[in-house]
Motif scaffolding. Structure first.
Motif, mmCIF file in Angstrom:
data_model
loop_
_atom_site.group_PDB
_atom_site.id
_atom_site.type_symbol
_atom_site.label_atom_id
_atom_site.label_comp_id
_atom_site.label_asym_id
_atom_site.label_seq_id
_atom_site.Cartn_x
_atom_site.Cartn_y
_atom_site.Cartn_z
ATOM 1 N N THR A 28 37.838 44.148 36.102
ATOM 2 C CA THR A 28 39.152 46.055 36.453
ATOM 3 C C THR A 28 40.468 45.642 36.955
ATOM 4 O O THR A 28 40.561 44.893 37.781
ATOM 5 N N GLN A 29 41.633 45.837 35.976
ATOM 6 C CA GLN A 29 43.072 45.301 36.882
ATOM 7 C C GLN A 29 43.528 46.624 37.631
ATOM 8 O O GLN A 29 43.244 47.898 37.318
ATOM 9 N N VAL A 30 43.795 46.358 38.714
ATOM 10 C CA VAL A 30 44.436 47.561 39.898
ATOM 11 C C VAL A 30 45.918 46.627 40.132
ATOM 12 O O VAL A 30 45.102 45.520 41.173
ATOM 13 N N LYS A 33 40.115 42.506 39.721
ATOM 14 C CA LYS A 33 38.913 42.713 40.359
ATOM 15 C C LYS A 33 37.420 43.041 39.844
ATOM 16 O O LYS A 33 37.570 42.819 38.451
ATOM 17 N N TYR A 34 36.871 41.726 40.362
ATOM 18 C CA TYR A 34 35.425 41.753 39.993
ATOM 19 C C TYR A 34 35.026 41.887 41.598
ATOM 20 O O TYR A 34 35.028 42.140 42.266
ATOM 21 N N GLY A 35 33.756 42.539 40.528
ATOM 22 C CA GLY A 35 32.689 43.094 41.439
ATOM 23 C C GLY A 35 33.543 44.717 42.421
ATOM 24 O O GLY A 35 34.275 45.179 42.092
ATOM 25 N N GLY A 36 33.383 44.671 44.010
ATOM 26 C CA GLY A 36 33.555 45.389 44.975
ATOM 27 C C GLY A 36 33.230 46.206 45.249
ATOM 28 O O GLY A 36 33.738 47.547 45.794
ATOM 29 N N VAL A 94 28.815 29.466 46.964
ATOM 30 C CA VAL A 94 28.296 29.523 47.698
ATOM 31 C C VAL A 94 27.757 30.664 48.026
ATOM 32 O O VAL A 94 26.490 29.828 49.324
ATOM 33 N N GLY A 95 27.536 31.403 47.605
ATOM 34 C CA GLY A 95 26.592 32.418 48.168
ATOM 35 C C GLY A 95 26.860 33.959 46.909
ATOM 36 O O GLY A 95 28.491 33.828 46.686
ATOM 37 N N PRO A 96 26.249 34.958 47.022
ATOM 38 C CA PRO A 96 27.053 35.544 45.803
ATOM 39 C C PRO A 96 27.686 36.275 46.884
ATOM 40 O O PRO A 96 28.310 36.554 48.121
ATOM 41 N N LEU A 97 28.740 36.681 45.692
ATOM 42 C CA LEU A 97 30.065 37.691 45.388
ATOM 43 C C LEU A 97 30.452 38.812 45.981
ATOM 44 O O LEU A 97 29.459 39.441 45.204
ATOM 45 N N TRP A 98 30.317 39.577 46.995
ATOM 46 C CA TRP A 98 30.624 40.730 47.395
ATOM 47 C C TRP A 98 32.046 41.831 46.155
ATOM 48 O O TRP A 98 31.780 41.835 45.392
ATOM 49 N N GLU A 99 32.663 40.639 46.123
ATOM 50 C CA GLU A 99 34.670 41.030 45.376
ATOM 51 C C GLU A 99 34.976 39.414 45.135
ATOM 52 O O GLU A 99 34.800 38.945 45.642
ATOM 53 N N PHE A 100 35.776 39.637 44.433
ATOM 54 C CA PHE A 100 36.228 38.989 43.767
ATOM 55 C C PHE A 100 38.044 39.005 43.082
ATOM 56 O O PHE A 100 37.634 40.144 41.890
ATOM 57 N N ARG A 101 39.227 38.308 43.657
ATOM 58 C CA ARG A 101 40.452 39.698 42.901
ATOM 59 C C ARG A 101 41.271 38.172 43.016
ATOM 60 O O ARG A 101 42.192 37.431 44.161
ATOM 61 N N LEU A 102 41.703 38.331 41.824
ATOM 62 C CA LEU A 102 43.079 37.881 41.504
ATOM 63 C C LEU A 102 43.947 38.254 41.329
ATOM 64 O O LEU A 102 43.547 39.493 39.769
ATOM 65 N N ASN A 117 50.364 38.642 36.826
ATOM 66 C CA ASN A 117 51.356 38.910 36.736
ATOM 67 C C ASN A 117 51.716 39.731 35.184
ATOM 68 O O ASN A 117 50.697 39.697 34.570
ATOM 69 N N PHE A 118 52.878 39.884 34.898
ATOM 70 C CA PHE A 118 52.492 40.858 33.511
ATOM 71 C C PHE A 118 52.461 40.053 32.115
ATOM 72 O O PHE A 118 52.155 40.372 31.327
ATOM 73 N N SER A 119 52.964 38.886 32.545
ATOM 74 C CA SER A 119 53.164 37.245 31.424
ATOM 75 C C SER A 119 50.822 37.177 31.215
ATOM 76 O O SER A 119 51.150 36.844 30.152
ATOM 77 N N GLY A 120 50.495 37.497 31.853
ATOM 78 C CA GLY A 120 48.577 37.745 31.951
ATOM 79 C C GLY A 120 48.768 35.970 32.917
ATOM 80 O O GLY A 120 47.308 36.365 32.645
ATOM 81 N N GLN A 121 49.452 35.653 33.009
ATOM 82 C CA GLN A 121 48.834 34.090 34.024
ATOM 83 C C GLN A 121 48.778 34.873 35.061
ATOM 84 O O GLN A 121 49.122 35.724 35.500
ATOM 85 N N ASN A 122 47.511 34.383 36.426
ATOM 86 C CA ASN A 122 47.654 34.620 37.728
ATOM 87 C C ASN A 122 49.332 33.852 38.487
ATOM 88 O O ASN A 122 49.399 33.325 37.672
ATOM 89 N N ARG A 123 49.292 34.329 39.670
ATOM 90 C CA ARG A 123 50.178 34.734 40.984
ATOM 91 C C ARG A 123 49.937 32.749 41.680
ATOM 92 O O ARG A 123 50.802 32.876 42.544
ATOM 93 N N GLY A 124 48.728 32.403 41.131
ATOM 94 C CA GLY A 124 48.595 31.558 42.287
ATOM 95 C C GLY A 124 47.936 31.430 43.468
ATOM 96 O O GLY A 124 47.466 30.476 44.506
ATOM 97 N N PHE A 125 47.203 32.850 43.557
ATOM 98 C CA PHE A 125 46.125 33.209 44.781
ATOM 99 C C PHE A 125 45.123 34.475 44.001
ATOM 100 O O PHE A 125 45.435 34.923 43.088
ATOM 101 N N ALA A 126 44.216 34.229 44.927
ATOM 102 C CA ALA A 126 42.966 34.587 45.201
ATOM 103 C C ALA A 126 42.499 35.620 45.973
ATOM 104 O O ALA A 126 42.791 34.547 47.086
ATOM 105 N N TYR A 127 41.694 36.197 46.411
ATOM 106 C CA TYR A 127 40.524 36.330 47.449
ATOM 107 C C TYR A 127 39.112 36.622 47.228
ATOM 108 O O TYR A 127 39.500 37.244 46.268
ATOM 109 N N ALA A 128 38.213 36.113 48.128
ATOM 110 C CA ALA A 128 36.842 36.057 47.437
ATOM 111 C C ALA A 128 36.392 37.250 49.217
ATOM 112 O O ALA A 128 36.779 36.262 50.203
ATOM 113 N N LYS A 129 35.499 37.840 48.659
ATOM 114 C CA LYS A 129 34.657 38.428 49.495
ATOM 115 C C LYS A 129 32.917 38.605 49.521
ATOM 116 O O LYS A 129 32.380 38.226 48.170
#
Length: 381
Positions: free
Chosen positions: A30-32, A37-40, A77-85, A88-100
């Motif tokens: 989901t784009q937010v 975002k995956y999961g949550g 490592v273990g089941p992901l509850w959420e992953f957020r990448l 930017n507007f070009s469709g590339q990632n911004r170089g960082f993410a969060y895994a919960k």
């Protein structure tokens, strides 16, 4: 091809691999608000609801790397509850993410196992415990504000409001409130929306910021940075600068050479340093004559000071805070013996594998800022 356009062009093969993976695994993203975002949680989640210290911060991600590589890696490592990448507007990632994860133990294991993981040749991920800030400070509220009324208003406007406490006293204009949220994500969304909502609905110009004390570093689980460190510049021989694999092939003639590591640093000086001082630039180090062998900003600043008889610069770096976008901010003071006032400013760098590396990165960025200002003053004069 315009280089400004080419740097934002997507890697079609990587995008196609992502699309194929999403279809094969039936994974939903989901784009937010600038993040994907995956999961949550994901569908069918039967694990615990994450509490504090369950999230990790991931940096140094190649810009054309997507969830088809990252989610399986961090799920190992273990089941992901959420992953957020972050995107930017070009469709590339911004170089960082969060895994919960569902538990702090899995987050700790992710840091231990995946920090320094080589995702592709010469690309090593940086994985640290995330700073999950959940408290916002709202200022400039009316003096008649009541705690329960404010909580009900906030719950109608944004999600995740758990507690509200009011603050008054000397130095506080009007009434301020500290608001606790259920997660860092809900607090971030509220921080983004509440100023506009209060202005539109109540004609109130409120201020909003992270509650002081929550500005902790995402890399503090390794070793906390010293509060203030005095450094002398490290000089890199020109021959080493040439052999660096990421050295830029060409430099703009109107600016001093950019170090390979400076491409990640941003920011501007807090105050314009000494606008009436003219700086002599050594002929052998003029930017137009240095297309191939680009010295580090510290080396060039040292040469400029030497040519003017100012003496050797000293760098004083002070860790300031870690920003929600992943950058770490430093304030600096550069002392040059032949100039009466110190140069002050701020720089922002991405978290590195160690405190030493980040201090060196911040030092390069500070020297670069000073050089840019010197060259600008030279041209204006």
């Amino acid at each position: 091809v315009d280089p400004k356009q080419s740097c934002s062009v997507q890697n079609i093969e990587r995008v196609q691999a992502l699309e194929a993976w999403l279809e094969t695994t039936n994974t939903k993203l989901t784009q937010v608000n600038g993040q994907r975002k995956y999961g949550g949680p994901p569908e069918g989640w039967d694990g615990p609801t994450p509490a504090e210290r369950c999230e990790v911060f991931i940096s140094h991600i190649p810009r054309d790397t997507y969830e088809d590589l990252l989610i399986p890696l961090f799920s190992s490592v273990g089941p992901l509850w959420e992953f957020r990448l972050m995107m930017n507007f070009s469709g590339q990632n911004r170089g960082f993410a969060y895994a919960k994860y569902g538990t702090p133990a899995f987050a700790t294991e992710a840091v231990l196992k995946l920090n320094g993981y080589m995702l592709e040749p010469k690309c090593y991920l940086c994985v640290r415990r995330s700073t999950e800030k959940r408290h916002l400070c709202i200022g400039n509220l009316p003096a008649a504000t009541k705690q329960e009324d404010l909580k009900q208003v906030l719950r109608r406007l944004v999600d995740g409001v758990e507690r509200v406490s009011l603050k008054t006293g000397p130095g506080i204009q009007g009434v301020s409130a500290v608001v606790a949220f259920s997660s860092h994500h809900t607090a971030s969304m509220a921080k983004k929306d509440l100023v506009a909502e209060f202005k539109k609905r109540f004609s109130l110009e409120i201020s909003i910021k992270w509650e002081p004390g929550e500005n902790l570093s995402p890399f503090q689980t390794c070793s906390p940075p010293a509060p203030k460190i005095l450094l002398q510049p490290c000089f890199v021989p020109c021959s080493q600068a040439v052999s660096h694999p990421s050295a830029p092939p060409q430099l703009q003639p109107a600016a001093p050479p950019v170090s390979p590591g400076f491409c990640r640093a941003v920011g501007e000086p807090v105050s314009p340093p000494h606008p009436h001082v003219r700086y002599a630039v050594p002929a052998s180090h003029h930017p137009q004559q240095h297309m191939v062998c680009a010295p580090s900003p510290m080396m060039l600043l040292h040469k400029v000071c030497e040519a003017n008889g100012f003496g050797q610069p000293f760098y004083e770096l002070d860790y300031s805070l870690a920003r929600p976008d992943g950058f770490v901010k430093f304030t600096y003071k550069v002392l040059i013996p032949g100039i009466s006032r110190p140069f002050r400013g701020k720089v922002m760098v991405l978290p590195g594998p160690s405190v030493k590396v980040m201090l060196e990165e911040a030092q390069r960025a500070a020297a670069q800022q000073l050089l840019q200002k010197m060259f600008h003053n030279q041209q204006v004069a």
